[in-house]
Write a protein that holds these residues in place. Sequence first.
Motif, PDB file in Angstrom:
ATOM      1  N   MET A  40       0.995  -1.130  -0.044  1.00 35.21           N
ATOM      2  CA  MET A  40       0.027   0.470  -0.138  1.00 35.21           C
ATOM      3  C   MET A  40       0.937   0.594   0.124  1.00 35.21           C
ATOM      4  O   MET A  40      -0.177   2.626  -1.011  1.00 35.21           O
ATOM      5  N   ILE A  53      -3.779 -10.609  -2.684  1.00 30.17           N
ATOM      6  CA  ILE A  53      -3.149  -9.225  -2.957  1.00 30.17           C
ATOM      7  C   ILE A  53      -3.004  -8.613  -4.169  1.00 30.17           C
ATOM      8  O   ILE A  53      -3.363  -7.681  -4.746  1.00 30.17           O
ATOM      9  N   LEU A  79      -4.574  -8.950  -7.191  1.00 32.83           N
ATOM     10  CA  LEU A  79      -5.759  -7.724  -7.316  1.00 32.83           C
ATOM     11  C   LEU A  79      -4.389  -6.112  -7.501  1.00 32.83           C
ATOM     12  O   LEU A  79      -5.530  -5.832  -8.705  1.00 32.83           O
ATOM     13  N   TYR A 138      -4.301  -5.937 -10.722  1.00 33.42           N
ATOM     14  CA  TYR A 138      -5.123  -5.913 -12.355  1.00 33.42           C
ATOM     15  C   TYR A 138      -5.125  -4.637 -12.140  1.00 33.42           C
ATOM     16  O   TYR A 138      -5.711  -3.819 -13.199  1.00 33.42           O
ATOM     17  N   ARG A 139      -5.589  -4.211 -10.677  1.00 31.08           N
ATOM     18  CA  ARG A 139      -6.094  -2.321 -11.074  1.00 31.08           C
ATOM     19  C   ARG A 139      -4.769  -1.437 -11.566  1.00 31.08           C
ATOM     20  O   ARG A 139      -5.656  -1.009 -12.242  1.00 31.08           O
ATOM     21  N   ASP A 142      -3.174  -2.649 -13.854  1.00 34.03           N
ATOM     22  CA  ASP A 142      -3.642  -2.985 -15.537  1.00 34.03           C
ATOM     23  C   ASP A 142      -5.081  -2.094 -16.120  1.00 34.03           C
ATOM     24  O   ASP A 142      -5.112  -1.643 -17.152  1.00 34.03           O
ATOM     25  N   VAL A 146      -5.269   0.062 -19.167  1.00 35.68           N
ATOM     26  CA  VAL A 146      -5.578   1.174 -20.002  1.00 35.68           C
ATOM     27  C   VAL A 146      -6.944   1.126 -20.120  1.00 35.68           C
ATOM     28  O   VAL A 146      -7.308   2.361 -21.158  1.00 35.68           O
ATOM     29  N   ILE A 156      -8.516  -5.556   4.007  1.00 36.97           N
ATOM     30  CA  ILE A 156      -7.377  -4.698   2.630  1.00 36.97           C
ATOM     31  C   ILE A 156      -7.961  -5.085   0.665  1.00 36.97           C
ATOM     32  O   ILE A 156      -8.314  -4.983   0.083  1.00 36.97           O
ATOM     33  N   ILE A 157      -7.895  -6.889   1.078  1.00 35.78           N
ATOM     34  CA  ILE A 157      -8.484  -7.236  -0.342  1.00 35.78           C
ATOM     35  C   ILE A 157      -9.630  -6.921  -0.902  1.00 35.78           C
ATOM     36  O   ILE A 157     -10.252  -6.084  -2.241  1.00 35.78           O
ATOM     37  N   LEU A 167      -9.864  -3.296  -2.205  1.00 31.32           N
ATOM     38  CA  LEU A 167      -8.707  -3.530  -3.769  1.00 31.32           C
ATOM     39  C   LEU A 167      -9.735  -4.053  -4.303  1.00 31.32           C
ATOM     40  O   LEU A 167      -9.729  -3.676  -6.072  1.00 31.32           O
ATOM     41  N   VAL A 168     -11.030  -4.452  -4.348  1.00 35.41           N
ATOM     42  CA  VAL A 168     -11.426  -5.327  -4.597  1.00 35.41           C
ATOM     43  C   VAL A 168     -13.100  -4.325  -4.897  1.00 35.41           C
ATOM     44  O   VAL A 168     -13.096  -4.279  -6.577  1.00 35.41           O
ATOM     45  N   PHE A 204     -12.782  -1.227  -6.082  1.00 33.48           N
ATOM     46  CA  PHE A 204     -12.255  -0.789  -6.979  1.00 33.48           C
ATOM     47  C   PHE A 204     -12.490  -0.792  -7.873  1.00 33.48           C
ATOM     48  O   PHE A 204     -13.088  -0.089  -8.621  1.00 33.48           O
ATOM     49  N   HIS A 205     -13.371  -1.670  -8.188  1.00 30.63           N
ATOM     50  CA  HIS A 205     -14.111  -2.482  -9.743  1.00 30.63           C
ATOM     51  C   HIS A 205     -15.332  -2.467  -9.451  1.00 30.63           C
ATOM     52  O   HIS A 205     -15.754  -2.162 -10.757  1.00 30.63           O
ATOM     53  N   LEU A 212      -7.709 -13.498 -12.278  1.00 25.78           N
ATOM     54  CA  LEU A 212      -7.485 -11.449 -12.742  1.00 25.78           C
ATOM     55  C   LEU A 212      -6.704 -11.671 -14.335  1.00 25.78           C
ATOM     56  O   LEU A 212      -6.471 -10.671 -14.566  1.00 25.78           O
ATOM     57  N   ARG A 252      -8.546 -12.531 -17.006  1.00 20.35           N
ATOM     58  CA  ARG A 252      -9.439 -11.711 -18.084  1.00 20.35           C
ATOM     59  C   ARG A 252      -8.626 -10.488 -18.110  1.00 20.35           C
ATOM     60  O   ARG A 252      -9.154  -9.268 -19.037  1.00 20.35           O
ATOM     61  N   ALA A 253      -7.426 -10.071 -17.302  1.00 23.35           N
ATOM     62  CA  ALA A 253      -6.539  -8.155 -17.674  1.00 23.35           C
ATOM     63  C   ALA A 253      -5.910  -8.337 -18.479  1.00 23.35           C
ATOM     64  O   ALA A 253      -6.041  -7.739 -19.223  1.00 23.35           O
ATOM     65  N   GLU A 265      -8.261  -7.355 -22.403  1.00 23.43           N
ATOM     66  CA  GLU A 265      -8.622  -5.880 -22.555  1.00 23.43           C
ATOM     67  C   GLU A 265      -7.092  -5.147 -22.859  1.00 23.43           C
ATOM     68  O   GLU A 265      -6.872  -4.256 -23.390  1.00 23.43           O
TER      69      GLU A 265
END
Lengths: 146, 773
Positions: free
Chosen positions: A51, A132, A135, A138-139, A141, A145, B662-663, B666-667, B669-670, B761, B764-765, B768
């Motif tokens: 973080m 972690i 994720l 992925y964020r 990436d 994009v 935390i997880i 992070l999730v 966000f999407h 992930l 899928r990433a 794109e």
Amino acid sequence: MNSVIFRSSTHVLLPFMLTLSVVVLLRGHNEPGGGFVGGLLAASAFALHAMAFGHRSARERLRVDPRVLIGVGLLIASASGLPALVMGQEYLEGLWLSMTPPGFTEPLKIGTPLAFDIGVYLLVLGAAFLMIVSLEEYRHDADAVG
Amino acid sequence: MTLASLAILILTAALAPALCRISRRFGNLLVAAVPLGVGCWFASASGVVLGGQPVVETWSWLPALGLDLAFRVDGLALTFALLICFIGSGVLLYASSYLAASPRLGSFMGVLMAFMAAMLGLVLTDNLLLLFVFWELTSITSFLLIGFEHERERARWASVQALLTTGLGGLALLAGVVLLGIAGGTWTLSELDAARVLSSDLYTPIAVLVLLGAFTKSAIFPFHYWLPNAMEAPSPVSALLHSATMVKAGVYLIARLHPTMAGPPLWNESLAIFGGVTMVLGAFLATRQDQLKKILAYSTVSSLGTLVLLLGLGAAKAAATYLLAHAIFKGCLFLVAGSLTKSSGEKNPERLGGLLTRSPLLGGAAVFAALSMAGMFPLIGFVGKELMLKAGLSHPEWATLATIGVAVSGTLTVMAALIVGARPFLLAPAHDVEVNWKSQPGWRQLATPLALSAAGIIAGLAPALFAEPIVAGMVASIAPTPVDPEIRLRWLELLWPPSTATFLSIAALAVGTALFVWRRPYRAVTAPVEHLDRIGPARGYDAALAGLTSLAGWQTRVVQNGSLQIYVRVMLLTVIGVVGLALSRSLDWAAITGLATQTTVLEVMLVLALVVATLSSTVQKTALATVACLSGVGFILAILFALYGAPDLAMTQFSVETLLLIIFVLVLFHLPRYRDLSKRAFRILDIGLAGVFGLTLALFVAAVLSSDAPGSVAAYHAENSVPGGYGRNVVNVILVDFRAMDTLGEIFVIGVAGIGVYTMLRLRAKPEAEGAS
């Protein structure tokens, strides 16, 4: 995160938390703790770092690929049951060596359950870190994009 | 000895890729030499085994399940072991040249070796369950080998077809084997009591299921379609798996269970009918093919049918002789076909010719093997065919039908043998064809066909050398009752004085040769049969596969409809139903109300905070706030754990909550912003459902707390923690010692979950990112 306070305290906290996680792992047999909690603590430490400084830096700090940690942890945990099998006992039954080095009042014990717990620690750390970090990646990436 | 031989083969299979990488030239030879050595080992034991003394070996594995590593080498097992090892070794040698150009030669050798180990285990084992394990292993290795050239779609399709067909039979076999074990009262094959099985109520299902397994494996009609398609495999595989050994596993199983199961018409008549149909159908289809390997494949189907028919007729001697003869000549012809295609690039025998002068050794091997296949004296194939005809003629009930079937298929087999063996070598090429003989097969490609062809000649000329004792050993294992141990396979005695069988055999040779000469008109006349393909069992396979896929699709759409709300509702309702049912039977109100008096002020405050946090999580406008509330719930729970003297649990709960937070962040966000999508009525319904669920669980916990569990597990663990586990932290001792096996399973799941998240992930990433660039 771009906070100086957060980053600086992370610098101090990371080694502290990692040491704590190992202490928790090792004392687990007699006091509260163990490989599972230890692994989670270590993963939180690295999550903190991710973080503060980003997932790339966290990956570098971990030095090994978390996928490797998962594999190695599973390998150590499952291999720790083999000595008992060789000795004619059930798979995963604990085997202990006990000795009292000079200057110690209590005997030092080392056994296969410790190896098992270390395997659990590594695997939990690897799996939690992997989740972690992926994720986080992925964020990034998705950001790239748009 | 038997377990050791399996271990050696498995070890070699694992090492084969490395050995072949270290030395391309000698590594292969070393790998090929291993089964040769194992084969010699078995040969050295043949004196004892064929003398009527089976070699028995038992290692305890899972005694509670009746699963022992039990092996028993009798005449039947020994024959198969020798075939697997010797032909297998020769095929490996052949493959080292045939696939020399392939970069995956090493892994090919490894898988082939693994197959040999599985097949060897299958024929040597004396345990019904172990037999099934090895049976499936041969199916899997066969799948890998058929699809070896997996770049080609056709090869992948054929390997899946073979796997599904034999796998279906494998499932049937598993059920049959379990029923057989129950009916026979033992899992040991050699101890099965025929009288007990025959009089059992389970006899009919056992017979049907076992035969289903055997028929799919041995490509018996209506499951014959997969074997010709399996010719997508490289030629060495066809020679070893799809002619000499694996497809004979079904025949082996029938032969092995023959002493136990034979007698009732269900067994014998099924064998005779399905075997007979396969025999004639296969021989006919073989003559209509225009590719070397397809001809051989259909003729193998025919031969497997013949073996099954002979077992159904109770002609153990004829079956044993023909089994040996077929393995020898068909293995040889497959290898020859492979070399022909390799050297000339041509699969169609009609486009080859005059090759005896180009490669006399290959030609010699092919011609003699083909003559043995055609049933020409003095080769072993002749003896097999004579015994077959005699068995048909002397059967009390089905003499006419069986004899006609054998004679017809024999005639057509002569024709097929001449197309494969004689056309490319003895006849000149057709006038419009130029044979392009690019490369001469080397010694590695020649040694095995020559050796097999020579074995066919020796077995015919000097049967006492190995053919007679081996056949006698097999007959002793197959026949339900002890038979005359004296087995004579002398071709001259069969030929003179002449009998009906002799005349039929000579007539088959003559008519078969005539059909070969006039094969063009023959093919024109039989062409309309092609139309039957449209309704054949291969179509049934396609239809069943398509049906299965659409059924699975429908089922998934109904059950896994993708709506998380519905998933959660189903789960909650299930728990309410199951727990509620249990509670309604044993709810002790007095004990539960008694619990309420023991609460402290701190507990009440914590619980109030818990309720507030929970309720506030349901009314938040943003996902982040909801998650924060839920985290609050988790942390309060952790405090409760600490309060109740479970520091380990509290610690773990704290760490898990931290990481989860935390997880989640992070999730989140999407995730899109909250929107009201569900109808008001549904929301009220959901509130009710959640309330009932919470109430049920609260009552459940209260009921657990207020009841005295009999023989407390906790006490045992607490007492044994220090003396048995050398640790004062009981929770940890349970995790790493008492219940370490459970923990191992759990960490395995955690690892898989971690890798699963990563993979999803990643998958899928990527698209794109690519789409954007």
